[in-house]
Design an enzyme around this catalytic site. Sequence first.
Site, PDB file in Angstrom:
ATOM      1  N   ASN A  24       0.719  -1.005  -0.430  1.00 25.97           N
ATOM      2  CA  ASN A  24      -0.233  -0.118   0.287  1.00 25.97           C
ATOM      3  C   ASN A  24       0.884   1.503  -0.184  1.00 25.97           C
ATOM      4  OD1 ASN A  24      -2.203  -1.288  -0.052  1.00 25.97           O
ATOM      5  ND2 ASN A  24      -2.991  -1.017   1.957  1.00 25.97           N
ATOM      6  N   ARG A  96      -8.829  -0.009  -6.891  1.00 25.76           N
ATOM      7  CA  ARG A  96      -9.036   1.435  -6.841  1.00 25.76           C
ATOM      8  C   ARG A  96      -7.759   2.323  -6.468  1.00 25.76           C
ATOM      9  NH1 ARG A  96     -14.083   2.546  -4.560  1.00 25.76           N
ATOM     10  NH2 ARG A  96     -12.672   4.152  -3.473  1.00 25.76           N
ATOM     11  N   ARG A 125     -17.594   1.276  -2.477  1.00 23.48           N
ATOM     12  CA  ARG A 125     -16.081   1.918  -1.808  1.00 23.48           C
ATOM     13  C   ARG A 125     -16.145   3.902  -2.810  1.00 23.48           C
ATOM     14  NH1 ARG A 125     -10.547  -1.777  -1.712  1.00 23.48           N
ATOM     15  NH2 ARG A 125      -9.795  -0.507  -0.231  1.00 23.48           N
ATOM     16  N   ILE A 127     -15.348   7.750  -3.833  1.00 23.56           N
ATOM     17  CA  ILE A 127     -14.070   8.341  -3.900  1.00 23.56           C
ATOM     18  C   ILE A 127     -14.629   9.963  -3.214  1.00 23.56           C
ATOM     19  CG2 ILE A 127     -12.881   7.316  -5.193  1.00 23.56           C
ATOM     20  CD1 ILE A 127     -14.582   8.950  -7.800  1.00 23.56           C
ATOM     21  N   ASP A 128     -15.811   9.955  -3.056  1.00 18.67           N
ATOM     22  CA  ASP A 128     -16.359  11.007  -2.534  1.00 18.67           C
ATOM     23  C   ASP A 128     -15.964  12.392  -1.596  1.00 18.67           C
ATOM     24  OD1 ASP A 128     -17.047   9.264  -0.709  1.00 18.67           O
ATOM     25  OD2 ASP A 128     -18.726  11.182   0.910  1.00 18.67           O
ATOM     26  N   GLN A 129     -14.913  11.531  -1.149  1.00 18.81           N
ATOM     27  CA  GLN A 129     -13.947  12.439  -0.084  1.00 18.81           C
ATOM     28  C   GLN A 129     -13.250  12.806  -0.793  1.00 18.81           C
ATOM     29  OE1 GLN A 129     -14.947  13.814   2.799  1.00 18.81           O
ATOM     30  NE2 GLN A 129     -16.938  11.854   2.150  1.00 18.81           N
TER      31      GLN A 129
HETATM   32  C1  UD1 Z   1      -6.234   1.429   2.244  1.00 19.91           C
HETATM   33  C2  UD1 Z   1      -5.677   0.196   2.090  1.00 19.91           C
HETATM   34  C3  UD1 Z   1      -6.853  -0.810   1.957  1.00 19.91           C
HETATM   35  C4  UD1 Z   1      -7.523  -1.096   3.458  1.00 19.91           C
HETATM   36  C5  UD1 Z   1      -8.063   0.401   3.843  1.00 19.91           C
HETATM   37  C6  UD1 Z   1      -8.382   0.578   4.770  1.00 19.91           C
HETATM   38  C7  UD1 Z   1      -4.931   1.141  -0.327  1.00 19.91           C
HETATM   39  C8  UD1 Z   1      -4.101   1.029  -1.617  1.00 19.91           C
HETATM   40  N1  UD1 Z   1      -5.642   0.368  -0.205  1.00 19.91           N
HETATM   41  O1  UD1 Z   1      -7.897   2.053   0.919  1.00 19.91           O
HETATM   42  O2  UD1 Z   1      -5.878  -1.836   1.417  1.00 19.91           O
HETATM   43  O3  UD1 Z   1      -8.736  -1.980   3.859  1.00 19.91           O
HETATM   44  O4  UD1 Z   1      -7.394   1.895   3.011  1.00 19.91           O
HETATM   45  O5  UD1 Z   1      -7.718   0.630   5.934  1.00 19.91           O
HETATM   46  O6  UD1 Z   1      -3.574   1.569   0.380  1.00 19.91           O
HETATM   47  N2  UD1 Z   1     -14.933   6.088   1.874  1.00 19.91           N
HETATM   48  C9  UD1 Z   1     -16.091   6.854   1.005  1.00 19.91           C
HETATM   49  N3  UD1 Z   1     -15.839   7.703   0.800  1.00 19.91           N
HETATM   50  C10 UD1 Z   1     -14.131   7.724   0.639  1.00 19.91           C
HETATM   51  C11 UD1 Z   1     -13.909   7.581   0.672  1.00 19.91           C
HETATM   52  C12 UD1 Z   1     -13.420   6.258   1.374  1.00 19.91           C
HETATM   53  O7  UD1 Z   1     -16.896   6.442   1.727  1.00 19.91           O
HETATM   54  O8  UD1 Z   1     -13.757   9.087  -0.845  1.00 19.91           O
HETATM   55  C13 UD1 Z   1     -15.115   4.956   2.803  1.00 19.91           C
HETATM   56  C14 UD1 Z   1     -14.975   3.767   2.204  1.00 19.91           C
HETATM   57  O9  UD1 Z   1     -16.109   2.759   1.560  1.00 19.91           O
HETATM   58  C15 UD1 Z   1     -14.286   2.994   3.500  1.00 19.91           C
HETATM   59  C16 UD1 Z   1     -14.343   4.051   4.205  1.00 19.91           C
HETATM   60  O10 UD1 Z   1     -13.980   5.072   3.961  1.00 19.91           O
HETATM   61  O11 UD1 Z   1     -15.875   2.485   3.941  1.00 19.91           O
HETATM   62  C17 UD1 Z   1     -11.710   3.622   4.377  1.00 19.91           C
HETATM   63  O12 UD1 Z   1     -12.021   3.489   3.068  1.00 19.91           O
HETATM   64  P1  UD1 Z   1      -9.957   4.050   2.534  1.00 19.91           P
HETATM   65  O13 UD1 Z   1      -9.358   4.283   4.152  1.00 19.91           O
HETATM   66  O14 UD1 Z   1     -10.803   5.307   1.868  1.00 19.91           O
HETATM   67  O15 UD1 Z   1      -9.677   2.796   1.669  1.00 19.91           O
HETATM   68  P2  UD1 Z   1      -8.677   3.121   0.737  1.00 19.91           P
HETATM   69  O16 UD1 Z   1      -7.839   3.983   1.135  1.00 19.91           O
HETATM   70  O17 UD1 Z   1      -9.640   2.493  -0.018  1.00 19.91           O
END
Ligand code: UD1
Length: 419
Positions: A24, A96, A125, A127-129
């Site tokens: 990661n 992603r 999952r 990407i709104d944030q």
């Molecule tokens: C990263 C890791 C993944 C790990 C996750 C949580 C990488 C490549 N992947 O994924 O292995 O499981 O962190 O520790 O680094 N969310 C939203 N909107 C957004 C972004 C996230 O609603 O814009 C939600 C997601 O659906 C999820 C939560 O936030 O429920 C956490 O996700 P996030 O921390 O963003 O995971 P990743 O960064 O994609």
Amino acid sequence: MDRIVVVGSGSPLTGEVRVSGSKNSTLALMAAALLGDGETIIHNAPRVRDVSTMIQILQSLGAQAGWIEGESNSLSIDTRGVNQFEAPYDLVRQMRASFLVLGPLLARYGRARVSEPGGCAIGVRPIDQHLKAFEQLGAELSLDHGYVEAHGKLSGTSFSFDMVTVNGTQNAMMAAVLTPGETIMENCAREPEVMELAAMLKKMGADIRGDGTQHIVIRGVEKLKSVEFQVSGDRIEAGTLIAAGMITKGDVRVTGIDPALLGSTLEKMREAGAIFDIEKDNVRVRIGTPTVGVSVATAPYPGFPTDMQAQLMAVMTLATGSSVIVENVFENRFMHVPEMQRMGADISVKGRSAHVRGVEKLLGAEVMATDLRASASLIVAGLAAEGETTVNRVYHIDRGYERIEEKLQNLGAVIRREG
Ligand code: UD1
């Protein structure tokens, strides 16, 4: 299609195993290379499929990216040829984390077009944030035929993430480092991978404070230089190998890792009966008493990592007593449960909670990997099951684990890959 066959030999895993570099972290550092003015070298990068996908994405943008010949784990990324600003659907849908190129492209070149990542096996999952952060920084965003288009001049600002997101924090950081003025971000992820990205960006000349806390302050600079950087050991691979040692009642030393990054994982495993000898860059796991059930809830760092949930569950299927495992980070991340049930595990799921009642033994079975960590958990379970476990769809495990079967073989596991 490749599959992995594990023969649960009943014998404990023993010996020493070295973890690869963090997958990661590497993905974020590769995206950050786009911010540098020349050639970035990343050492200790794992040779896994996700890293290959990111190489392809960078190449599709016009960068020269690839493994350095004669050096097994060093990557070179030269961004001087970047002349495309679009990350295509075909690559983004495979991973992603491809979305991480948006921040650097926008900050350095003023525009980017990146496919929306789409659905994923472990739940919606969004990407709104990420988009919120870019918008706050002044980008103009639009959605066009499944692509996010971003352009515009950015300027420093203050905002707060509505939830803790690792890649969202990283993407915003990469945009802010070249954005004029001061950017203050609240409710940031504190994961070690965020700190590692900050460390490389600082080496490149960025002005970042507060990484590792929820409050990050970035002062934009005009230009960043390309650097050489060493990735640290993968904490999730380390946790997975410790789980393998634990479930086989073995004696395994996992090296190449900063044990401080494994805090909540080791704490739970210790509660379950594991004994650890911790040194500066390695952890030795042994089992004293029979493993007992523990309750755990996943949470952003420093909480228990969602990426270790499935592997801990595998260990809990054979523990004395019962465990409750709550998945708070992702919806629908219990896809390994039906597969473990096929092996004789006693697990019931209600919403975000899984109730695991320890059984006397697991029986080898044909199972299917559904995502990266789920596949790792099935291999862990297979190591302690009676007879042969065949894990199908192992391309999931190849996304994030380097030579996993070889590493386990060296610890005495009977495991092979079949084509
Ligand atoms: C990263 C890791 C993944 C790990 C996750 C949580 C990488 C490549 N992947 O994924 O292995 O499981 O962190 O520790 O680094 N969310 C939203 N909107 C957004 C972004 C996230 O609603 O814009 C939600 C997601 O659906 C999820 C939560 O936030 O429920 C956490 O996700 P996030 O921390 O963003 O995971 P990743 O960064 O994609």
